[in-house]
Design a protein around this motif. Structure first.
Motif, short mmCIF file in Angstrom:
data_model
loop_
_atom_site.label_atom_id
_atom_site.label_comp_id
_atom_site.label_asym_id
_atom_site.label_seq_id
_atom_site.Cartn_x
_atom_site.Cartn_y
_atom_site.Cartn_z
N HIS A 148 0.86 -1.19 0.00
CA HIS A 148 0.00 0.00 0.00
C HIS A 148 0.89 1.24 0.00
O HIS A 148 1.11 1.84 -1.05
CB HIS A 148 -0.95 -0.01 1.21
N CYS A 164 -0.68 -5.24 8.23
CA CYS A 164 0.09 -4.01 8.26
C CYS A 164 -0.43 -3.09 9.35
O CYS A 164 -1.64 -2.83 9.42
CB CYS A 164 0.01 -3.32 6.89
N HIS A 167 -2.37 0.87 7.87
CA HIS A 167 -3.75 1.06 7.44
C HIS A 167 -4.49 -0.27 7.32
O HIS A 167 -5.55 -0.35 6.70
CB HIS A 167 -3.80 1.80 6.10
S1 FES Z 1 1.10 0.98 4.28
FE1 FES Z 1 0.31 -0.93 4.81
S2 FES Z 1 -1.78 -0.64 4.78
FE2 FES Z 1 -1.02 1.25 4.23
#
Ligand code: FES
Length: 228
Positions: A148, A164, A167
């Motif tokens: 992401h 993660c 987010h």
């Molecule tokens: S950086 Fe991993 S969900 Fe956004």
């Protein structure tokens, strides 16, 4: 300062040292010094340019042997015991963090329930850089960086999957996308064996595994939810 400009001009020298025939002679000497200086500067420029080109080549083609960006032998197979995905335990069974390769090594035991079979399975394994070992287990080297926005994700024993912290992107034990804002499945490095050793090629990244669908998902979605 340009190479044609001596530290001071002959005129300036006159003002400083009184002028006359002596000054004219000095000016002549300065002219030949200028030529010498020009040639010297050209030599220096040539050497600097050569050094700069060599430096650029070193940056483009660094000697990374054994370092991140190259093929790294991360250990022997016995250091990474396989497990069925539902039994994964971080750094104990099935999933292991390998710092030098910035990689989660996932080792799915033979007999792991799979959603595909036959050529559909082998094609999908190939396209996801998942390697089938001769004992039937499956290996994949998952890059730690979330696709992401680049946070480092973690393996969560509570929900036997990667999540993660930034987010909430969520990936299965083989790196396949589960949910969250990640635009694709997790990236993975090429993995191979050298005798009994496991080699992760951190110079070869597969960063184009799309979200799985019913025809491409390899591993069932975990049955447990992450606690947060
Ligand atoms: S950086 Fe991993 S969900 Fe956004």
């Amino acid at each position: 300062m340009s190479i044609d400009t001596p530290p001071i001009t002959p005129q300036q020298y006159e003002v400083l040292h009184g002028g006359g025939a002596e000054a004219a002679e000095i000016a002549k000497q300065r002219l030949s010094r200028r030529r010498f200086l020009r040639r010297s500067m050209l030599v220096v420029w040539g050497l600097s340019t050569t050094a700069a080109v060599a430096g650029s080549l070193a940056m483009l083609y660094p000697n990374l042997a054994g370092q991140f960006g190259s093929a790294i032998t991360v250990g022997t197979k016995s250091q990474f015991p396989a497990a069925k995905p539902s039994d994964y335990k971080f750094n104990q069974a099935g999933v292991f963090y390998v710092q030098e390769a910035k990689t989660y090594l996932s080792h799915m035991a033979a007999g792991t329930p799979l959603l595909l079979s036959g050529s559909a399975l082998s094609d999908q394994l190939t396209s996801e850089l998942i390697v089938k070992d001769k004992d039937g287990s499956l290996w994949v080297a998952i890059y730690q960086r979330c696709v992401h926005l680049g946070c480092t994700f973690a393996f969560r024993d509570d929900c036997v999957s990667f999540k993660c912290p930034c987010h909430g992107s969520h990936y299965n034990v083989d790196g396949e996308y589960l949910d969250g804002p990640a635009p694709r499945s997790a990236d993975r490095f090429a993995l191979s064996f050298s005798g009994d050793s496991v080699v992760v090629d951190t110079g070869t990244l597969k960063n184009s595994v799309p979200h799985p669908d019913a025809s491409t998902r390899i591993i069932p979605v975990p049955s447990v939810q992450c606690s947060a």
